[in-house]
Design an enzyme around this catalytic site. Structure first.
Site, PDB file in Angstrom:
ATOM      1  N   LYS A 122      58.440  25.732  15.075  1.00 48.77           N
ATOM      2  CA  LYS A 122      57.196  25.425  15.774  1.00 48.77           C
ATOM      3  C   LYS A 122      56.509  26.733  16.157  1.00 48.77           C
ATOM      4  O   LYS A 122      57.027  27.510  16.952  1.00 48.77           O
ATOM      5  CB  LYS A 122      57.466  24.580  17.022  1.00 48.77           C
ATOM      6  N   ASP A 230      52.330  15.373  29.688  1.00 48.23           N
ATOM      7  CA  ASP A 230      51.705  14.872  28.458  1.00 48.23           C
ATOM      8  C   ASP A 230      52.626  13.844  27.801  1.00 48.23           C
ATOM      9  O   ASP A 230      52.798  13.837  26.587  1.00 48.23           O
ATOM     10  CB  ASP A 230      51.413  16.031  27.505  1.00 48.23           C
TER      11      ASP A 230
END
Length: 347
Positions: A122, A230
């Site tokens: 990532k 989130d």
């Protein structure tokens, strides 16, 4: 940004890598790094330095500003190469297989290890046009008036890796973190598909099983002193056995954050609205006040237990990975001291 062609990395010279490092280090104090400073930091012969810098700009690994303030800056592609070079030297990665996805904050790739295992890379990429409010909404700046997006991406990666390691070690359903360097995190591939892509669940208990897991994650995080911030159908993966894995944690904040209540309620409402809309399922949920009361109760029990143990021969230690001694120092730094709240045990 240039094309992500990692094959170039194996042909890069020592001088090219040193010059990239020189630009990286110079950017700590300069928006555009003067050529002389890069040469001094990199320790490259002057006769080769100018040509090397031109080649780096040609390959889009660095950029040059010819304006009022002249100098060089590192591109995300150049930063990618530095991170990959370090992971190769650590024998964590052998190659990149394919791109898995592009998000508003990161690019995701499937990588291959020297033992032929697949894992996720990532690359954090803060500062994209669609996500410019990160400096205002998150505490990455820590009092700084300004800083580069590349530096903020590094902070986000370091913070996310620290959170993943701490959460994974105490049993939360998150991917196992492998390594981190600069803005790049290596982690296990999480099993399942995004909940957003799930059209239906086994009836009659499927919606309840998944809903309860999601709410439990939100509540347990809060009891540990953290708010995901989130938590929704896009950041949760569901496998064929209805086991949940949640991802994307760099934006987590402490329950002592000024906006903690609104973030907690937003996470809860995202789950409630999604299940009501997609699966026509509704259920009870705990409020922010109830969670805070539970935290206070657990803290009182902990203090009583600690007080009782002091009367004995020796004081009990907190379980590894839950007490303050079990929390990595990097996670405390990443969250600016907030993670001392992790001393609250998970129940």
């Amino acid at each position: 940004m240039g094309r992500f062609d990692v094959s170039k990395l194996r042909f890069m010279s020592y001088d090219e890598l040193r010059m990239l490092v020189g630009i990286e280090m110079g950017m700590k104090n300069h928006e555009y790094v003067p050529e002389g400073l890069i040469k001094s930091i990199a320790g490259v012969k002057k006769i080769n330095a100018s040509k090397t810098l031109k080649n780096l700009c040609k390959d889009k690994l660095a950029g040059f500003s010819g304006g009022k303030v002249q100098g060089y800056t590192l591109t995300y592609l150049g930063y990618d190469y530095l991170a990959l070079n370090t992971l190769v030297k650590r024998e964590e990665i052998l190659g990149i297989e394919r791109k898995l996805g592009v998000g508003k904050e990161a690019d995701i790739y499937i990588a291959i290890s020297p033992t032929d295992e697949r894992f996720v890379l990532k690359f954090h990429r803060l500062g994209r046009t669609s996500f410019r409010s990160v400096k205002k909404n998150r505490d990455y700046m820590d009092g700084r008036l300004s800083t580069s997006w590349i530096y903020l991406s590094r902070l986000a990666a370091m913070r996310e890796f620290a959170y993943l390691k701490a959460l994974y070690d105490i049993g939360f359903p998150v991917p196992r973190p492998i390594d981190v360097n600069r803005h790049c995190i290596a982690m296990d591939i999480a099993k399942g598909v995004p909940l957003q892509n799930v059209g239906e669940l086994p009836m009659p208990d499927g919606p309840k099983i998944v809903y309860d897991q999601m709410m439990e994650c939100i509540y347990k995080l809060a009891l540990c002193g953290l708010i995901h911030g989130d938590f929704n159908e896009f950041n949760t993966l569901l496998d064929e056995n209805l086991h949940l894995t949640f991802i994307d944690v760099p934006q987590m904040v402490s329950v002592s954050h000024v906006n903690a209540k609104s973030y907690f309620e937003r996470d809860v409402n995202c789950v409630r609205v999604f299940f009501k809309r997609r699966f026509r399922y509704e259920a009870e949920y705990r409020t922010w006040e109830e969670v805070l009361e539970e935290r206070r109760r657990l803290e009182e029990e902990k203090q009583k237990t600690a007080g009782a143990s002091l009367e004995g021969e020796e004081k009990e230690e907190s379980p590894e990975g839950i007490g303050d001694k079990g929390i990595p120092e990097e996670i405390k730094e990443a969250s600016h001291g907030y993670t001392s709240q992790l001393s609250i045990p998970i129940v």
